[in-house]
Design an enzyme around this catalytic site. Structure first.
Site, short mmCIF file in Angstrom:
data_model
loop_
_atom_site.label_atom_id
_atom_site.label_comp_id
_atom_site.label_asym_id
_atom_site.label_seq_id
_atom_site.Cartn_x
_atom_site.Cartn_y
_atom_site.Cartn_z
N HIS A 1 27.60 -40.98 -26.84
CA HIS A 1 28.67 -40.91 -27.84
C HIS A 1 30.04 -41.20 -27.25
O HIS A 1 30.92 -41.72 -27.95
CB HIS A 1 28.64 -39.55 -28.54
CG HIS A 1 27.40 -39.33 -29.35
ND1 HIS A 1 26.85 -38.11 -29.58
CD2 HIS A 1 26.58 -40.23 -29.96
CE1 HIS A 1 25.77 -38.23 -30.32
NE2 HIS A 1 25.57 -39.52 -30.56
N SER B 1 25.91 -39.67 -34.13
CA SER B 1 26.53 -41.01 -34.09
C SER B 1 27.10 -41.45 -35.45
O SER B 1 28.17 -42.07 -35.49
CB SER B 1 25.54 -42.03 -33.53
OG SER B 1 24.28 -41.95 -34.15
N HIS C 1 19.07 -45.72 -35.99
CA HIS C 1 18.35 -44.44 -35.89
C HIS C 1 19.41 -43.35 -36.07
O HIS C 1 19.89 -42.76 -35.10
CB HIS C 1 17.69 -44.27 -34.52
CG HIS C 1 16.79 -45.40 -34.11
ND1 HIS C 1 17.25 -46.56 -33.57
CD2 HIS C 1 15.43 -45.51 -34.18
CE1 HIS C 1 16.22 -47.36 -33.32
NE2 HIS C 1 15.11 -46.75 -33.68
N ASP D 1 18.88 -46.38 -30.99
CA ASP D 1 18.78 -45.08 -30.34
C ASP D 1 17.48 -44.36 -30.72
O ASP D 1 17.50 -43.28 -31.31
CB ASP D 1 20.02 -44.25 -30.77
CG ASP D 1 20.08 -42.90 -30.10
OD1 ASP D 1 19.48 -42.72 -29.02
OD2 ASP D 1 20.74 -42.00 -30.66
N GLU E 1 17.77 -44.11 -41.33
CA GLU E 1 16.96 -43.03 -40.74
C GLU E 1 15.61 -43.01 -41.44
O GLU E 1 15.55 -42.93 -42.67
CB GLU E 1 17.69 -41.68 -40.91
CG GLU E 1 16.86 -40.45 -40.60
CD GLU E 1 16.25 -40.44 -39.20
OE1 GLU E 1 16.95 -40.68 -38.21
OE2 GLU E 1 15.02 -40.18 -39.11
N ASP F 1 12.20 -48.71 -41.49
CA ASP F 1 11.88 -48.76 -40.07
C ASP F 1 13.03 -49.50 -39.38
O ASP F 1 13.54 -50.50 -39.90
CB ASP F 1 10.57 -49.50 -39.86
CG ASP F 1 10.34 -49.76 -38.39
OD1 ASP F 1 10.09 -48.80 -37.66
OD2 ASP F 1 10.46 -50.92 -37.96
C1 LIG Z 1 17.70 -39.87 -30.90
S1 LIG Z 1 17.63 -39.61 -32.62
C2 LIG Z 1 19.08 -40.38 -33.22
C3 LIG Z 1 20.34 -39.67 -32.92
C4 LIG Z 1 21.57 -40.31 -33.49
N1 LIG Z 1 21.62 -41.76 -33.23
C5 LIG Z 1 22.79 -39.68 -32.86
O1 LIG Z 1 23.22 -40.16 -31.80
O2 LIG Z 1 23.33 -38.74 -33.44
C6 LIG Z 1 16.43 -40.77 -33.13
C7 LIG Z 1 16.20 -40.80 -34.65
O3 LIG Z 1 15.39 -41.94 -34.96
C8 LIG Z 1 14.54 -41.60 -36.03
N2 LIG Z 1 13.42 -42.57 -36.00
C9 LIG Z 1 12.28 -42.52 -35.28
N3 LIG Z 1 11.55 -43.64 -35.47
C10 LIG Z 1 12.27 -44.43 -36.29
C11 LIG Z 1 12.06 -45.73 -36.82
N4 LIG Z 1 10.97 -46.43 -36.53
N5 LIG Z 1 13.01 -46.26 -37.62
C12 LIG Z 1 14.15 -45.56 -37.91
N6 LIG Z 1 14.39 -44.31 -37.44
C13 LIG Z 1 13.47 -43.76 -36.64
C14 LIG Z 1 14.16 -40.17 -35.76
O4 LIG Z 1 13.74 -39.53 -36.95
C15 LIG Z 1 15.46 -39.60 -35.20
O5 LIG Z 1 16.24 -39.01 -36.20
#
Ligand SMILES: C[S@@+](CC[C@H](N)C(=O)[O-])C[C@H]1O[C@@H](n2cnc3c(N)ncnc32)[C@H](O)[C@@H]1O
Length: 284
Positions: free
Chosen positions: A18, A107, A41, A171, A125, A150
């Site tokens: 961040h 983020s 994500h 991410d 998400e 996705d």
């Molecule tokens: C590391 S966290 C994200 C944190 C966020 N970017 C932040 O920095 O505050 C990863 C997120 O990706 C989501 N996720 C997992 N697989 C995914 C996919 N195929 N497509 C979109 N989101 C996905 C998870 O549910 C989770 O909330």
């Protein structure tokens, strides 16, 4: 989908990711022309540090907890690094309304707080419950649109931005074995559609060699990029998250200099015994 970011929000990896994200946004703001921030994500956008999930791991104490005291007072870094970390720190202060440290901005929230009225926000998400939370949180922001695709589909369907300026955050949780390959595919597909975009890819350092595989794969793409890693302790197999890294493709030109100043200060502050950082510019 088992991963929930609420267990990890505000940890040392979030701080690195961040702080870099906030620096990139600040550099994009140097021009008045609008830009778009894509968060593939998104998570839920804001996290309760006093909640059950955060309480189970207490990871935030060795992350954001090293940069703020419990009553919310910032714990300053050395002068130049302190000025560079200020945009991220102001976001943390904003979600705590200047009071005690109780929440941590994800983020999307950092993007929302730093973006200007002319900029646009696209948060994605996949997790159904987290998507609902994310959508509810940003429903009132006219700049924002929220999706539950996705992430690879999101990147393919959204790029390029009409503004032709923008930042894409990749991410993933890296819990499934194919997630590194999918993250690299997002970068490849993203660059095909938006060759001048700034792409920010986060990866873990856990002692299993994944960080090297990701760096090698990005180097083979022959795109202008830099990467930085911050290990708070020595990585060893099965030793958990010893550190993490961020690759920035098409980095703003002053970002490398920012990192030269920030990384030593962050390594010292976030150390859990054997801190190590590296910054590499990798022009094609
Ligand atoms: C590391 S966290 C994200 C944190 C966020 N970017 C932040 O920095 O505050 C990863 C997120 O990706 C989501 N996720 C997992 N697989 C995914 C996919 N195929 N497509 C979109 N989101 C996905 C998870 O549910 C989770 O909330």
């Amino acid at each position: 989908m088992n991963y929930r970011h609420a267990y990890h929000a505000g940890n040392h990896a979030d701080v690195l990711k961040h702080v870099v994200l906030a620096r990139v946004i600040e550099h994009l703001k140097q021009k008045d022309a609008p830009f778009r921030i894509y968060d593939a994500h998104g998570g839920i956008g804001s996290y309760d540090l006093e909640g059950v999930e955060a309480g189970k791991t207490l990871e935030w104490r060795e992350g954001v907890g090293r940069l703020f005291s419990m009553d919310g007072a910032p714990l300053a870094l050395a002068q130049e690094a302190d000025a560079l970390i200020a945009p991220w720190r102001d976001c943390v202060a904003a979600v705590n309304e200047g009071g005690a440290l109780k929440r941590y901005p994800g983020s999307p929230e950092i993007a929302r707080l730093l973006a200007r009225p002319q900029d646009r926000l696209r948060f994605n998400e996949l997790h159904p419950a987290d998507f609902k939370t994310l959508r509810a949180r940003y429903a009132g922001d006219k700049r924002a649109a929220i999706s539950d695709l996705d992430a690879l589909v999101f990147v393919k369907s959204q790029l390029p931005p009409p503004e032709r300026r923008g930042l894409v955050l990749i991410d993933p949780p890296y819990e499934k074995t194919d997630e590194a390959e999918r993250a690299l595919a997002m970068l490849t597909e993203g660059l095909k559609r938006f060759a001048t975009g700034v792409f920010l890819l986060w990866f873990p350092v856990t002692g299993d060699g994944l960080d090297r595989r990701i760096k090698d794969a990005v180097r083979a793409m022959e795109a202008n990029h830099l990467w930085t890693i911050l290990n708070v302790r020595k990585p060893k197999p099965d030793g958990g998250l010893a550190g993490s890294g961020v690759i920035v493709v098409n980095p703003p030109w002053k970002l490398g200099r920012d990192l030269e100043i920030l990384m030593p200060a962050l390594a010292e502050r976030l150390s859990q015994g054997a801190p190590f950082f590296e910054i590499k510019n990798a022009a094609p």
